[in-house]
Write a protein that holds these residues in place. Sequence first.
Motif, PDB file in Angstrom:
ATOM      1  N   ASP A 159       9.557  -1.686 -18.951  1.00  0.00           N
ATOM      2  CA  ASP A 159       8.699  -2.849 -18.652  1.00  0.00           C
ATOM      3  C   ASP A 159       8.946  -4.041 -19.577  1.00  0.00           C
ATOM      4  OD1 ASP A 159       7.601  -1.365 -16.649  1.00  0.00           O
ATOM      5  OD2 ASP A 159       5.697  -0.960 -17.671  1.00  0.00           O
ATOM      6  N   ALA A 160      10.145  -4.116 -20.187  1.00  0.00           N
ATOM      7  CA  ALA A 160      10.420  -5.211 -21.134  1.00  0.00           C
ATOM      8  C   ALA A 160      10.127  -6.581 -20.512  1.00  0.00           C
ATOM      9  CB  ALA A 160      11.872  -5.129 -21.598  1.00  0.00           C
ATOM     10  N   GLU A 161      10.422  -6.741 -19.225  1.00  0.00           N
ATOM     11  CA  GLU A 161      10.254  -8.045 -18.574  1.00  0.00           C
ATOM     12  C   GLU A 161       8.785  -8.463 -18.445  1.00  0.00           C
ATOM     13  OE1 GLU A 161      11.244  -5.279 -17.202  1.00  0.00           O
ATOM     14  OE2 GLU A 161       9.844  -4.905 -15.550  1.00  0.00           O
ATOM     15  N   LYS A 162       7.870  -7.524 -18.639  1.00  0.00           N
ATOM     16  CA  LYS A 162       6.444  -7.843 -18.481  1.00  0.00           C
ATOM     17  C   LYS A 162       5.816  -8.424 -19.745  1.00  0.00           C
ATOM     18  CE  LYS A 162       5.614  -4.343 -14.967  1.00  0.00           C
ATOM     19  NZ  LYS A 162       5.155  -2.981 -14.777  1.00  0.00           N
ATOM     20  N   TYR A 163       6.568  -8.432 -20.856  1.00  0.00           N
ATOM     21  CA  TYR A 163       5.992  -8.895 -22.126  1.00  0.00           C
ATOM     22  C   TYR A 163       6.871  -9.953 -22.784  1.00  0.00           C
ATOM     23  CZ  TYR A 163       3.127  -4.743 -21.468  1.00  0.00           C
ATOM     24  OH  TYR A 163       2.283  -3.804 -20.947  1.00  0.00           O
ATOM     25  N   THR A 180      -5.822   2.281 -26.617  1.00  0.00           N
ATOM     26  CA  THR A 180      -4.393   2.621 -26.736  1.00  0.00           C
ATOM     27  C   THR A 180      -3.850   2.972 -25.351  1.00  0.00           C
ATOM     28  OG1 THR A 180      -4.863   4.929 -27.219  1.00  0.00           O
ATOM     29  CG2 THR A 180      -4.482   3.500 -29.116  1.00  0.00           C
ATOM     30  N   ALA A 181      -2.751   2.315 -25.013  1.00  0.00           N
ATOM     31  CA  ALA A 181      -2.128   2.570 -23.711  1.00  0.00           C
ATOM     32  C   ALA A 181      -1.496   3.955 -23.727  1.00  0.00           C
ATOM     33  CB  ALA A 181      -1.062   1.528 -23.455  1.00  0.00           C
ATOM     34  N   PRO A 182      -1.635   4.699 -22.644  1.00  0.00           N
ATOM     35  CA  PRO A 182      -0.904   5.970 -22.599  1.00  0.00           C
ATOM     36  C   PRO A 182       0.599   5.695 -22.498  1.00  0.00           C
ATOM     37  CG  PRO A 182      -2.526   5.771 -20.802  1.00  0.00           C
ATOM     38  CD  PRO A 182      -2.401   4.431 -21.431  1.00  0.00           C
ATOM     39  N   LEU A 183       1.376   6.457 -23.251  1.00  0.00           N
ATOM     40  CA  LEU A 183       2.841   6.306 -23.274  1.00  0.00           C
ATOM     41  C   LEU A 183       3.489   7.622 -22.872  1.00  0.00           C
ATOM     42  CD1 LEU A 183       2.613   3.632 -25.070  1.00  0.00           C
ATOM     43  CD2 LEU A 183       4.553   4.536 -26.296  1.00  0.00           C
ATOM     44  N   ALA A 184       4.549   7.539 -22.085  1.00  0.00           N
ATOM     45  CA  ALA A 184       5.261   8.762 -21.687  1.00  0.00           C
ATOM     46  C   ALA A 184       6.314   9.077 -22.757  1.00  0.00           C
ATOM     47  CB  ALA A 184       5.905   8.570 -20.324  1.00  0.00           C
ATOM     48  N   TYR A 185       5.841   9.609 -23.885  1.00  0.00           N
ATOM     49  CA  TYR A 185       6.725   9.919 -25.015  1.00  0.00           C
ATOM     50  C   TYR A 185       7.797  10.919 -24.611  1.00  0.00           C
ATOM     51  CZ  TYR A 185       3.208   7.730 -27.985  1.00  0.00           C
ATOM     52  OH  TYR A 185       2.346   6.841 -28.564  1.00  0.00           O
ATOM     53  N   GLU A 204       0.652  -4.723 -29.956  1.00  0.00           N
ATOM     54  CA  GLU A 204      -0.223  -5.347 -28.954  1.00  0.00           C
ATOM     55  C   GLU A 204       0.048  -4.827 -27.547  1.00  0.00           C
ATOM     56  OE1 GLU A 204      -1.409  -9.307 -28.397  1.00  0.00           O
ATOM     57  OE2 GLU A 204      -1.223  -9.780 -30.526  1.00  0.00           O
ATOM     58  N   VAL A 205       1.304  -4.430 -27.303  1.00  0.00           N
ATOM     59  CA  VAL A 205       1.658  -3.867 -25.987  1.00  0.00           C
ATOM     60  C   VAL A 205       0.823  -2.601 -25.780  1.00  0.00           C
ATOM     61  CG1 VAL A 205       3.516  -2.793 -24.625  1.00  0.00           C
ATOM     62  CG2 VAL A 205       4.013  -4.769 -26.078  1.00  0.00           C
ATOM     63  N   ILE A 206       0.725  -1.809 -26.849  1.00  0.00           N
ATOM     64  CA  ILE A 206      -0.029  -0.559 -26.782  1.00  0.00           C
ATOM     65  C   ILE A 206      -1.520  -0.872 -26.619  1.00  0.00           C
ATOM     66  CG2 ILE A 206      -0.466   1.656 -27.990  1.00  0.00           C
ATOM     67  CD1 ILE A 206       2.525   1.196 -27.621  1.00  0.00           C
ATOM     68  N   ALA A 207      -1.945  -1.947 -27.323  1.00  0.00           N
ATOM     69  CA  ALA A 207      -3.367  -2.264 -27.319  1.00  0.00           C
ATOM     70  C   ALA A 207      -3.854  -2.854 -25.985  1.00  0.00           C
ATOM     71  CB  ALA A 207      -3.669  -3.223 -28.455  1.00  0.00           C
ATOM     72  N   THR A 208      -2.931  -3.224 -25.099  1.00  0.00           N
ATOM     73  CA  THR A 208      -3.364  -3.753 -23.799  1.00  0.00           C
ATOM     74  C   THR A 208      -4.011  -2.659 -22.952  1.00  0.00           C
ATOM     75  OG1 THR A 208      -1.247  -3.204 -22.784  1.00  0.00           O
ATOM     76  CG2 THR A 208      -1.480  -5.453 -23.638  1.00  0.00           C
ATOM     77  N   GLY A 209      -3.722  -1.418 -23.273  1.00  0.00           N
ATOM     78  CA  GLY A 209      -4.274  -0.291 -22.508  1.00  0.00           C
ATOM     79  C   GLY A 209      -3.482  -0.001 -21.240  1.00  0.00           C
ATOM     80  N   LYS A 210      -2.465  -0.855 -20.914  1.00  0.00           N
ATOM     81  CA  LYS A 210      -1.672  -0.612 -19.687  1.00  0.00           C
ATOM     82  C   LYS A 210      -0.667   0.502 -19.947  1.00  0.00           C
ATOM     83  CE  LYS A 210      -1.632  -5.401 -18.258  1.00  0.00           C
ATOM     84  NZ  LYS A 210      -0.782  -6.537 -18.525  1.00  0.00           N
ATOM     85  N   PRO A 211      -0.641   1.545 -19.112  1.00  0.00           N
ATOM     86  CA  PRO A 211       0.263   2.670 -19.376  1.00  0.00           C
ATOM     87  C   PRO A 211       1.730   2.252 -19.362  1.00  0.00           C
ATOM     88  CG  PRO A 211      -1.244   3.158 -17.557  1.00  0.00           C
ATOM     89  CD  PRO A 211      -1.430   1.715 -17.884  1.00  0.00           C
TER      90      PRO A 211
END
Length: 323
Positions: A112-116, A171-176, A259-266
Amino acid sequence: MSLLVVGATGTLGRQIARRALDEGHQVRCLVRSPKRAAFLKEWGCEIVRGDICKPETLPPALEGITAIIDAATARATDSLSIKEVDWDGKVALIQAAKAKGVERYIFFSILDAEKYPHVPLMEIKRCTEQYLQEAGMNYTILRTCGFMQGLIGQYAIPILENQVVWVTGETAPLAYIDTLDVAKFAVRTLSIPETENKTFPVVGNRAWDGDEIIRICERLSGQQAKVTRMPLGVLRAFRSVTRFFQWTWNIADRLAFAEVIATGKPLSASMDEVYPVFQIDPKEVTSLESYLQEYYGRILKKLKELDYEKSKFKKDSKRKIPF
Ligand SMILES: NC(=O)c1ccc[n+]([C@@H]2O[C@H](COP(=O)([O-])OP(=O)(O)OC[C@H]3O[C@@H](n4cnc5c(N)ncnc54)[C@H](OP(=O)(O)O)[C@@H]3O)[C@@H](O)[C@H]2O)c1
């Protein structure tokens, strides 16, 4: 295939070098410090000193190379900025590779690099993807979103040591994903022509948020976590302060990523169409729970052994004192 791994002393790069050697590739590593790369030499890699920010060091390292797996990125503690390493350095490496006729270039981007566009590292990843796609070389872009290895310092150790765990308000969920698995995908690209000139997500089998990870760590360590939540406003204020000084720019850029994580968007993607292309069975991919279980299993066993050694030493030394 004669392979150059860039960033081979890093978390992901070392797994790529290991995997490529195990699969019979000839592996050369471009490193800034041969001393830090001694373990790679021991494994059987050829070591070449170089720096992607010093373009004159690149042509000798690329001599006879057919493919590059590029896992370099600016270190948070480095004096070089994200722009210098992840943009200027990558442009120099891509240009040098093209000039030397390298056939394949494998690059790691972020999902999702293009979204930020306002987050420097994300914007640089998007631009590098585009630069590589237009460079006229056979490329493969693997977009990941978070390595399980990073969870050890962020959650597992502080919880085990009863220290504070910092999390942002949301915290956004991340697919680690485990870097061992990313390495498997990366090395597999070299033998699968269908991966040429394509971009794939390479992420774990489900997304996890900070609270879920904390609960797993609590269960596995038998400790209760001390959690401190940092509101987004405080994070932004801290970022402005760090942005002010050149020597803390890297920290500011990383806080921007927080901040990407803090947006809450997975940050997650479906891998359903990716596994068949790479001929990888999803069951082979490490789950976050089993990764943490393995870590705690190992560390708790070690701590028990140390405890045993300590008490044995005490007993022995008491016995040896004759008066
Ligand atoms: N970590 C994550 O969660 C994550 C998430 C998504 C994508 N990625 C991407 O995955 C890739 C690997 O990340 P990582 O976390 O494994 O990196 P890392 O552990 O921080 O390692 C960075 C590597 O880059 C090398 N490097 C830095 N500056 C260099 C320069 N000027 N010239 C040559 N080498 C240089 C470092 O070498 P030294 O030993 O000399 O410092 C080190 O080997 C990167 O492209 C990153 O953006 C990572």
